[in-house]
Design a protein around this motif. Structure first.
Motif, PDB file in Angstrom:
ATOM      1  N   THR A 185       2.006  -4.105  -6.643  1.00 55.38           N
ATOM      2  CA  THR A 185       2.918  -5.300  -6.032  1.00 55.38           C
ATOM      3  C   THR A 185       3.976  -4.843  -5.415  1.00 55.38           C
ATOM      4  O   THR A 185       4.561  -3.836  -5.692  1.00 55.38           O
ATOM      5  CB  THR A 185       3.488  -6.230  -7.358  1.00 55.38           C
ATOM      6  OG1 THR A 185       4.305  -5.535  -7.965  1.00 55.38           O
ATOM      7  CG2 THR A 185       2.174  -6.683  -8.167  1.00 55.38           C
ATOM      8  N   THR A 186       4.651  -5.496  -4.246  1.00 50.83           N
ATOM      9  CA  THR A 186       5.740  -5.611  -3.577  1.00 50.83           C
ATOM     10  C   THR A 186       6.877  -5.294  -4.768  1.00 50.83           C
ATOM     11  O   THR A 186       7.955  -4.706  -4.429  1.00 50.83           O
ATOM     12  CB  THR A 186       5.953  -6.413  -2.417  1.00 50.83           C
ATOM     13  OG1 THR A 186       4.797  -6.121  -1.328  1.00 50.83           O
ATOM     14  CG2 THR A 186       7.248  -6.101  -1.646  1.00 50.83           C
ATOM     15  N   GLY A 187       7.035  -6.296  -5.401  1.00 53.01           N
ATOM     16  CA  GLY A 187       7.915  -6.328  -6.504  1.00 53.01           C
ATOM     17  C   GLY A 187       8.172  -4.989  -7.287  1.00 53.01           C
ATOM     18  O   GLY A 187       9.198  -4.664  -7.642  1.00 53.01           O
ATOM     19  N   SER A 188       6.905  -4.370  -7.623  1.00 56.68           N
ATOM     20  CA  SER A 188       7.151  -3.202  -8.343  1.00 56.68           C
ATOM     21  C   SER A 188       7.784  -2.006  -7.361  1.00 56.68           C
ATOM     22  O   SER A 188       8.463  -1.426  -7.884  1.00 56.68           O
ATOM     23  CB  SER A 188       5.462  -2.497  -8.781  1.00 56.68           C
ATOM     24  OG  SER A 188       5.238  -3.535  -9.643  1.00 56.68           O
ATOM     25  N   VAL A 189       7.449  -1.992  -6.107  1.00 60.18           N
ATOM     26  CA  VAL A 189       8.023  -1.273  -5.125  1.00 60.18           C
ATOM     27  C   VAL A 189       9.480  -1.351  -5.067  1.00 60.18           C
ATOM     28  O   VAL A 189      10.206  -0.393  -5.288  1.00 60.18           O
ATOM     29  CB  VAL A 189       7.493  -1.320  -3.718  1.00 60.18           C
ATOM     30  CG1 VAL A 189       8.388  -0.464  -2.606  1.00 60.18           C
ATOM     31  CG2 VAL A 189       5.887  -0.971  -3.762  1.00 60.18           C
ATOM     32  N   LYS A 190      10.088  -2.670  -5.228  1.00 60.11           N
ATOM     33  CA  LYS A 190      11.500  -3.009  -5.226  1.00 60.11           C
ATOM     34  C   LYS A 190      12.160  -2.588  -6.437  1.00 60.11           C
ATOM     35  O   LYS A 190      13.096  -1.929  -6.353  1.00 60.11           O
ATOM     36  CB  LYS A 190      11.685  -4.247  -4.760  1.00 60.11           C
ATOM     37  CG  LYS A 190      11.149  -4.808  -3.350  1.00 60.11           C
ATOM     38  CD  LYS A 190      11.455  -6.250  -3.285  1.00 60.11           C
ATOM     39  CE  LYS A 190      11.034  -6.726  -1.910  1.00 60.11           C
ATOM     40  NZ  LYS A 190      11.119  -8.036  -1.602  1.00 60.11           N
TER      41      LYS A 190
ATOM     42  N   LEU B 106      10.935   2.430  -4.580  1.00 58.54           N
ATOM     43  CA  LEU B 106      10.086   3.281  -3.948  1.00 58.54           C
ATOM     44  C   LEU B 106      10.527   3.592  -2.494  1.00 58.54           C
ATOM     45  O   LEU B 106      10.876   2.258  -1.875  1.00 58.54           O
ATOM     46  CB  LEU B 106       8.756   3.136  -4.127  1.00 58.54           C
ATOM     47  CG  LEU B 106       8.297   3.192  -5.509  1.00 58.54           C
ATOM     48  CD1 LEU B 106       6.960   2.750  -5.489  1.00 58.54           C
ATOM     49  CD2 LEU B 106       8.526   4.685  -6.126  1.00 58.54           C
ATOM     50  N   LYS B 107      10.632   4.807  -1.853  1.00 60.78           N
ATOM     51  CA  LYS B 107      10.677   4.960  -0.163  1.00 60.78           C
ATOM     52  C   LYS B 107       9.948   6.134  -0.081  1.00 60.78           C
ATOM     53  O   LYS B 107       9.687   7.112  -0.749  1.00 60.78           O
ATOM     54  CB  LYS B 107      12.271   4.979  -0.001  1.00 60.78           C
ATOM     55  CG  LYS B 107      12.866   5.819  -0.560  1.00 60.78           C
ATOM     56  CD  LYS B 107      14.341   5.830  -0.225  1.00 60.78           C
ATOM     57  CE  LYS B 107      15.256   7.286  -0.662  1.00 60.78           C
ATOM     58  NZ  LYS B 107      15.146   7.458  -2.157  1.00 60.78           N
ATOM     59  N   GLU B 108       9.516   6.127   1.220  1.00 64.64           N
ATOM     60  CA  GLU B 108       8.981   7.465   1.797  1.00 64.64           C
ATOM     61  C   GLU B 108       9.723   8.768   1.789  1.00 64.64           C
ATOM     62  O   GLU B 108      11.061   8.679   1.690  1.00 64.64           O
ATOM     63  CB  GLU B 108       8.658   7.043   3.398  1.00 64.64           C
ATOM     64  CG  GLU B 108       7.939   6.090   3.617  1.00 64.64           C
ATOM     65  CD  GLU B 108       7.617   5.835   5.000  1.00 64.64           C
ATOM     66  OE1 GLU B 108       8.121   6.423   6.040  1.00 64.64           O
ATOM     67  OE2 GLU B 108       6.851   4.729   5.418  1.00 64.64           O
ATOM     68  N   GLY B 109       9.047   9.653   1.138  1.00 64.34           N
ATOM     69  CA  GLY B 109       9.589  10.876   0.882  1.00 64.34           C
ATOM     70  C   GLY B 109      10.204  11.187  -0.813  1.00 64.34           C
ATOM     71  O   GLY B 109      10.300  12.211  -0.982  1.00 64.34           O
TER      72      GLY B 109
ATOM     73  N   GLU C  36       0.983  -1.107   0.080  1.00 64.09           N
ATOM     74  CA  GLU C  36       0.116   0.135   0.152  1.00 64.09           C
ATOM     75  C   GLU C  36       0.828   1.088  -0.017  1.00 64.09           C
ATOM     76  O   GLU C  36       1.716   1.321   0.817  1.00 64.09           O
ATOM     77  CB  GLU C  36      -0.881   0.026   1.070  1.00 64.09           C
ATOM     78  CG  GLU C  36      -1.546   1.250   1.347  1.00 64.09           C
ATOM     79  CD  GLU C  36      -2.599   1.312   2.657  1.00 64.09           C
ATOM     80  OE1 GLU C  36      -3.547   1.663   2.561  1.00 64.09           O
ATOM     81  OE2 GLU C  36      -2.055   0.742   3.814  1.00 64.09           O
ATOM     82  N   VAL C  37       0.868   2.096  -1.033  1.00 66.91           N
ATOM     83  CA  VAL C  37       1.450   3.311  -1.030  1.00 66.91           C
ATOM     84  C   VAL C  37       0.648   4.585  -0.822  1.00 66.91           C
ATOM     85  O   VAL C  37      -0.273   4.757  -1.690  1.00 66.91           O
ATOM     86  CB  VAL C  37       2.330   3.347  -2.571  1.00 66.91           C
ATOM     87  CG1 VAL C  37       3.132   4.676  -2.661  1.00 66.91           C
ATOM     88  CG2 VAL C  37       3.028   2.017  -2.771  1.00 66.91           C
ATOM     89  N   VAL C  38       0.811   5.347   0.148  1.00 71.74           N
ATOM     90  CA  VAL C  38       0.131   6.417   0.322  1.00 71.74           C
ATOM     91  C   VAL C  38       0.922   7.617  -0.081  1.00 71.74           C
ATOM     92  O   VAL C  38       2.087   7.884   0.545  1.00 71.74           O
ATOM     93  CB  VAL C  38      -0.181   6.357   1.927  1.00 71.74           C
ATOM     94  CG1 VAL C  38      -0.943   7.741   2.321  1.00 71.74           C
ATOM     95  CG2 VAL C  38      -0.908   5.329   2.497  1.00 71.74           C
ATOM     96  N   ILE C  39       0.288   8.342  -0.910  1.00 71.70           N
ATOM     97  CA  ILE C  39       0.980   9.514  -1.544  1.00 71.70           C
ATOM     98  C   ILE C  39      -0.180  10.816  -1.140  1.00 71.70           C
ATOM     99  O   ILE C  39      -1.201  10.783  -1.231  1.00 71.70           O
ATOM    100  CB  ILE C  39       1.411   9.360  -3.041  1.00 71.70           C
ATOM    101  CG1 ILE C  39      -0.227   9.027  -3.848  1.00 71.70           C
ATOM    102  CG2 ILE C  39       2.463   8.471  -3.136  1.00 71.70           C
ATOM    103  CD1 ILE C  39       0.145   8.314  -5.155  1.00 71.70           C
ATOM    104  N   ARG C  40       0.792  12.017  -0.987  1.00 75.07           N
ATOM    105  CA  ARG C  40       0.198  13.090  -0.684  1.00 75.07           C
ATOM    106  C   ARG C  40       0.213  14.132  -1.820  1.00 75.07           C
ATOM    107  O   ARG C  40       1.290  14.234  -2.404  1.00 75.07           O
ATOM    108  CB  ARG C  40       0.810  13.686   0.502  1.00 75.07           C
ATOM    109  CG  ARG C  40       0.212  15.275   0.717  1.00 75.07           C
ATOM    110  CD  ARG C  40       0.756  15.899   1.913  1.00 75.07           C
ATOM    111  NE  ARG C  40       0.440  15.026   3.216  1.00 75.07           N
ATOM    112  CZ  ARG C  40      -0.689  14.751   3.924  1.00 75.07           C
ATOM    113  NH1 ARG C  40      -1.684  15.753   3.464  1.00 75.07           N
ATOM    114  NH2 ARG C  40      -0.980  14.483   4.975  1.00 75.07           N
ATOM    115  N   THR C  41      -0.990  14.513  -2.426  1.00 82.72           N
ATOM    116  CA  THR C  41      -0.902  15.199  -3.587  1.00 82.72           C
ATOM    117  C   THR C  41      -1.592  16.520  -3.054  1.00 82.72           C
ATOM    118  O   THR C  41      -1.943  16.922  -1.969  1.00 82.72           O
ATOM    119  CB  THR C  41      -1.992  14.793  -4.698  1.00 82.72           C
ATOM    120  OG1 THR C  41      -3.231  14.849  -4.425  1.00 82.72           O
ATOM    121  CG2 THR C  41      -1.580  13.447  -5.199  1.00 82.72           C
TER     122      THR C  41
END
Length: 75
Positions: free
Chosen positions: A46-51, A55-58, A31-36
């Protein structure tokens, strides 16, 4: 080639610049929470896509929307 074609067909109105606020991952999905500027948007990818995207916070990213993934709500 399809990736290049896909990127060209994205309308600028469908891209919201934002910052990743939080990532919650398990083995399969994240789950990726993004502020717009319009508010908080949450994406399940997918966690594979995050890796793969590292991607990381900030991180500054774009939330890309499709009309089929949106809903309308009245206050």
């Amino acid at each position: 080639m399809s990736e290049l074609r896909s990127r060209r067909s994205i309308d600028i109105r469908n891209r919201l610049p934002d910052t990743i606020e939080k990532i919650v991952s398990d083995k399969v999905v994240s789950e990726v929470v993004i502020r717009t500027a319009a508010g908080i948007v949450t994406s399940i990818i997918t966690t594979g896509s995050v890796k793969r995207m590292k991607l990381k916070e900030g991180d500054n990213v774009f939330a890309v929307t499709k009309a089929t993934a949106l809903s309308v709500e009245k206050e």
